[in-house]
Design an enzyme around this catalytic site. Structure first.
Site, PDB file in Angstrom:
ATOM      1  N   CYS A  96       7.517   6.198  -4.241  1.00  0.00           N
ATOM      2  CA  CYS A  96       8.795   6.247  -3.527  1.00  0.00           C
ATOM      3  C   CYS A  96       9.920   6.047  -4.520  1.00  0.00           C
ATOM      4  O   CYS A  96      10.397   4.939  -4.728  1.00  0.00           O
ATOM      5  CB  CYS A  96       8.855   5.179  -2.438  1.00  0.00           C
ATOM      6  N   GLU A 134       1.221   8.116   2.729  1.00  0.00           N
ATOM      7  CA  GLU A 134       1.103   6.644   2.686  1.00  0.00           C
ATOM      8  C   GLU A 134       2.030   6.097   1.627  1.00  0.00           C
ATOM      9  O   GLU A 134       2.212   6.707   0.570  1.00  0.00           O
ATOM     10  CB  GLU A 134      -0.352   6.266   2.381  1.00  0.00           C
ATOM     11  N   ARG A 185      -2.997  -5.791   3.488  1.00  0.00           N
ATOM     12  CA  ARG A 185      -2.420  -4.709   2.673  1.00  0.00           C
ATOM     13  C   ARG A 185      -1.624  -3.803   3.606  1.00  0.00           C
ATOM     14  O   ARG A 185      -2.056  -2.698   3.958  1.00  0.00           O
ATOM     15  CB  ARG A 185      -3.527  -3.938   1.956  1.00  0.00           C
ATOM     16  N   ARG A 187       0.692  -1.137   4.806  1.00  0.00           N
ATOM     17  CA  ARG A 187       1.248   0.101   4.285  1.00  0.00           C
ATOM     18  C   ARG A 187       1.824   0.900   5.437  1.00  0.00           C
ATOM     19  O   ARG A 187       1.367   0.791   6.577  1.00  0.00           O
ATOM     20  CB  ARG A 187       0.179   0.930   3.562  1.00  0.00           C
TER      21      ARG A 187
END
Length: 478
Positions: A96, A134, A185, A187
């Site tokens: 990103c 993702e 985690r 996401r």
């Protein structure tokens, strides 16, 4: 093993014609070591293109999946070139990068110069039936609202049904029987189905396929996860062992925790960060303030002091003032203020509730201190040096155990690379069980759209007909 690039599929093929013998074709962008590949292949998909710019990760991918993905997506998908073949499913755990905000124009022009733009070029050209993206959770946070809106709007402009609400999911929310793992985690997943008939109305918006913090099938992560199911001492290697200095830091704070319990008649250690360096200032602080100050006193004395820091300092002053007699003995015995005890190890973040000892917890050496948590599920693997220390084992997680945390099978081969390279690759990877679950939920949500084309029906049949977990399927591949 295929040498170099994956074999190209005839560009005259359409998305209605998957490769022979495969349920669907997929491309694996920013592929890492193949977390997406593992899930999609286990669903019956055939990888027709993969790309990864990191040489070590690409070598690991090639060793396990038989394709060499080493390359740069910007060379294969741009204004002048389209080397990505037709496919039905596009998967990408894309970086990103900051999106350009120059100019007043919105839409595709604003994505130029970012790697998302290369994904969008592929989508524009190939129109895969399903898109599965993702990224870190922060992509859906308030600081990246602009980027989020650009992604959603550009996908819809290409005729994709996609939720405006982020789908946030973590593998620790999945039961083991559904491919879950004891790793927090979180996401954000962006899942989209090509539905050009919906352009111009509200049908391209839809509910997300996951919501943060919601256990699947009533699963209670805080109660039902046990790290023993993950650990395996046969995979321990010297790189997992603690140094003598690290042991001395843990031993010192372990004694502090046990003494705290003794001195407070069993009250759990404080939840605020414990800063030993703050205790050396108390004599001067008492003189300056005529007693133990609260956070307002500290902020009045120093208007530049942030409230959060003033609060932690005030609590540390009060703690030390009450317990300084035994704390001073403890600090002297362990030489807390010597050169052998760096500043970041003179801090303790106790998040382990009623654990009896520090050695009974899972620990991380962080710049903010030694963080201790209950030995149930673990914090997210990261691509730097904060590999979890399993207190009862008195060692770090092994590379094999980190691979298990990411849902990779035990046959997965890292070759002779250093443990540090494996830790980095696992920290950068996507969890296989999370991908498996998110794609299953997406297909169930968009079932009616998928039924309308032969490509969609193949994806639907492959995903809905598969078991709830990828684990047995992956284990049987070798």
């Amino acid at each position: 093993m295929t040498a170099g690039r994956l074999p190209m599929v005839d560009a005259t093929e359409t998305a209605e014609h998957p490769a022979d013998g495969a349920a669907f074709r997929f491309v694996d962008l920013f592929a890492g070591v193949g977390g997406f590949h593992a899930a999609l292949k286990a669903y019956g998909g055939e990888c027709v293109y993969a790309v990864e710019i990191d040489k070590a990760a690409a070598a690991t991918y090639a060793r396990n999946w038989g394709h060499d993905p080493l390359g740069d997506i910007t060379n294969d998908a741009n204004d002048d070139v389209m080397n990505v073949p037709p496919h039905e499913v596009l998967a990408a755990g894309f970086p990103c990068q900051p999106f350009s905000k120059s100019g007043a124009q919105r839409g595709m022009d604003e994505t130029r110069g970012t790697l998302y733009w290369n994904i969008l070029r592929i989508i524009e050209e190939r129109k895969p039936k399903v898109v599965l993206l993702e990224n870190v959770r922060n992509l859906a946070g308030p600081r990246h609202l602009h980027e989020w809106q650009v992604i959603i709007e550009t996908l819809r402009a290409e005729g994709y049904r996609v939720s405006d609400t982020p789908a946030i999911f973590s593998p620790h929310l999945l039961p083991p029987a559904r491919g879950g793992r004891p790793q927090v985690r979180e996401r954000v997943f962006i899942t989209a189905t090509h539905d050009p008939s919906g352009i111009g109305d509200d049908s391209l918006d839809v509910e997300p396929v996951a919501y943060p913090g919601v256990g699947i099938d009533g699963f209670e992560p805080k109660i039902e996860w046990h790290l023993e199911d993950l650990l395996d001492d046969s995979h321990n290697i010297p790189g997992c062992n603690l140094t003598s200095a690290e042991r001395s830091w843990i031993d010192a704070w372990d004694e502090w925790v046990q003494t705290w319990y003794e001195q407070t008649e069993g009250r759990r250690p404080p939840g605020f960060p414990i800063w030993a360096d703050a205790w050396t200032d108390l004599a001067q602080v008492l003189r300056d303030f005529g007693g133990v100050p609260d956070y307002r006193d500290l902020m009045d004395a120093d208007p530049l002091l942030p409230q959060w820091k003033a609060g932690h300092l005030a609590k540390n002053y009060a703690l030390y003032f009450e317990h300084r007699e035994w704390i001073d003995r403890w600090a002297k015995r362990h030489k807390i203020y010597s050169n052998g005890f760096p500043a970041s190890r003179r801090k303790l973040e106790w998040q382990a509730q009623d654990a009896a000892r520090l050695w009974d917890t899972v620990m991380h050496f962080r710049p903010s201190g030694i963080r201790a948590k209950r030995p149930t599920y673990l914090p997210a693997l990261v691509a730097i040096t904060q590999t979890s220390i399993v207190g009862p084992r008195q060692r770090r997680l092994s590379p094999r155990e980190t691979a298990r945390l990411q849902g990779l099978p035990d046959w997965y081969d890292f070759g002779g690379q250093k443990a540090s390279a494996t830790y980095k690759q696992m920290g950068n990877g996507v969890n296989v069980g999370a991908v498996w679950h998110v794609l299953r939920e997406h297909v169930a949500r968009d079932e009616e759209i998928l039924k309308s084309t032969s490509a969609g029906r193949k994806i639907l049949e492959a995903v809905s007909g598969a078991p709830l977990s990828p684990d047995e399927v992956l284990a049987a591949m070798r």
